[in-house]
Write a protein that holds these residues in place. Structure first.
Motif, PDB file in Angstrom:
ATOM      1  N   ARG A   1      31.365  20.676   6.903  1.00  6.55           N
ATOM      2  CA  ARG A   1      30.323  21.319   6.089  1.00  6.55           C
ATOM      3  C   ARG A   1      29.299  21.947   7.020  1.00  6.55           C
ATOM      4  NH1 ARG A   1      25.807  18.164   6.376  1.00  6.55           N
ATOM      5  NH2 ARG A   1      26.128  15.979   6.971  1.00  6.55           N
ATOM      6  N   GLU A   2      28.418  22.757   6.447  1.00  2.66           N
ATOM      7  CA  GLU A   2      27.351  23.353   7.249  1.00  2.66           C
ATOM      8  C   GLU A   2      26.237  22.338   7.468  1.00  2.66           C
ATOM      9  OE1 GLU A   2      25.830  27.038   5.739  1.00  2.66           O
ATOM     10  OE2 GLU A   2      27.801  28.006   5.757  1.00  2.66           O
TER      11      GLU A   2
ATOM     12  N   SER B   1      34.669  22.586  10.986  1.00  4.60           N
ATOM     13  CA  SER B   1      33.564  21.738  10.539  1.00  4.60           C
ATOM     14  C   SER B   1      33.816  21.349   9.087  1.00  4.60           C
ATOM     15  CB  SER B   1      32.222  22.459  10.684  1.00  4.60           C
ATOM     16  OG  SER B   1      32.249  23.694  10.018  1.00  4.60           O
TER      17      SER B   1
ATOM     18  N   HIS C   1      27.666  21.362  15.013  1.00  5.89           N
ATOM     19  CA  HIS C   1      29.014  21.240  14.436  1.00  5.89           C
ATOM     20  C   HIS C   1      29.167  19.866  13.789  1.00  5.89           C
ATOM     21  CE1 HIS C   1      33.347  20.408  14.319  1.00  5.89           C
ATOM     22  NE2 HIS C   1      33.542  21.712  14.342  1.00  5.89           N
TER      23      HIS C   1
ATOM     24  N   PRO D   1      21.374  26.067  12.606  1.00  5.20           N
ATOM     25  CA  PRO D   1      22.455  25.327  11.939  1.00  5.20           C
ATOM     26  C   PRO D   1      23.843  25.664  12.499  1.00  5.20           C
ATOM     27  CG  PRO D   1      20.867  26.063  10.311  1.00  5.20           C
ATOM     28  CD  PRO D   1      20.442  26.670  11.621  1.00  5.20           C
ATOM     29  N   THR D   2      24.032  26.903  12.987  1.00  4.41           N
ATOM     30  CA  THR D   2      25.340  27.286  13.533  1.00  4.41           C
ATOM     31  C   THR D   2      25.626  26.617  14.879  1.00  4.41           C
ATOM     32  OG1 THR D   2      24.264  29.248  14.437  1.00  4.41           O
ATOM     33  CG2 THR D   2      25.492  29.550  12.390  1.00  4.41           C
TER      34      THR D   2
END
Length: 303
Positions: A97-98, A95, A190, A186-187
């Protein structure tokens, strides 16, 4: 406990996709599922994900989401063996960024705007209302197995919630009502070079979209209604239904969502404890989580 048949599953999937061999590398593995990156002789890669009941319908949910236009990783092949699902999926790569709150609302608006489809289980008001009663049934089974003996407070809390559930579950089918991702964190979002993809559809269902929005910030920290209110407002601004802000069950939208999301989690933890994991060694951790969530439910649902 049956050993997981991941090697055989992978062989079957390789055969189905015309590959002969692959090098496996663990990404994340736990007792009920695993995610690996596999590299083929030509240097290309795929994600191999395997999981046992009740996570064994994710391939259907992903294919359905893809058909309906939700950005998800593509499933190249899937199969079931001895109660375990195996999938070979597109490798999205690292990814960039988060995911942040604005990414979250954008993804939720797309998902919740998707028409629902019959294969998904339904969590309507009736089903929502029965969650505390179902949790009490799990508790009864745990006690028959000589477990959770010191949990009278859990029973008392569930009794009180069950009595208030009829009134408090009102508004369950107010919009947004439809696809619920149910592992919406958030996880699970992607963000790569080519935009975003939503992952982890193993427990998707048809129900109140507010449960997704309530789950975004996680359940490790205490519930934060003001923070969720801001998130709901961002959701509406991004194109989500204004009804997301409407009061329901005699409560503000944010309290209703946080309270019912935690009640939903309690019922799932207790079912997992007696049915899916069924390991007395995990009881102290489960009891602790259930107690914490029930305290929040009583407070949030104003019981």
């Amino acid at each position: 406990m049956t050993t997981n048949p991941s090697a055989e599953l992978l062989d079957n999937l390789l055969t189905a996709t015309g590959q002969t061999t692959a090098v496996r590398e663990e990404v994340r593995v736990w007792s009920m599922s695993g995610v690996e990156r596999v590299t083929f002789p030509d240097g290309t890669t795929a994600i191999f994900k395997y999981a046992k009941k009740p996570f064994d319908n994710e391939d259907q949910a992903l294919r359905l989401a893809h058909t309906l236009g939700v950005p998800v990783p593509q499933v190249h092949a899937s199969g079931v063996l001895d109660g375990w699902l195996g999938m070979l999926m597109e490798d999205l790569g690292p990814s960039v960024r988060e995911a942040d709150d604005l990414d979250g609302v954008a993804a939720a608006v797309v998902l919740h705007g998707t028409r629902t489809a019959p294969p998904l289980p339904v969590l309507d008001q009736e089903r929502l209302r029965t969650l505390p009663a179902r949790a009490l049934e799990h508790l009864e089974r745990l006690r028959k197995a000589e477990r959770w003996q010191e949990a009278d407070d859990v029973e008392d809390a569930l009794d009180r919630i069950a009595q208030a559930a009829e009134a408090r579950s009102a508004g369950a089918t107010l919009a947004p009502f439809g696809w619920v991702h149910s592992e919406f964190h958030p996880t699970s979002l992607h963000i790569g070079e080519r935009g975003w993809r939503l992952l982890d559809f193993a427990r998707a269902f048809t129900g109140p979209g507010l449960l997704d929005l309530a789950s975004w910030h996680g359940t490790i920290e205490p519930p934060h209604p003001v923070r969720l209110r801001v998130f709901l407002e961002q959701y509406v601004t991004a194109g989500g239904t204004p009804d997301a802000l409407a009061p329901r069950g005699g409560l503000t939208a944010e309290n209703w969502a946080l309270g019912w999301h935690r009640m939903w989690a309690v019922e799932w933890f207790m079912e997992q404890s007696i049915r899916w994991i069924n390991d007395p060694a995990t009881d102290p951790a489960y009891i602790k989580a259930v107690r914490r969530h029930l305290t929040d439910v009583l407070h949030l649902l104003e019981i």
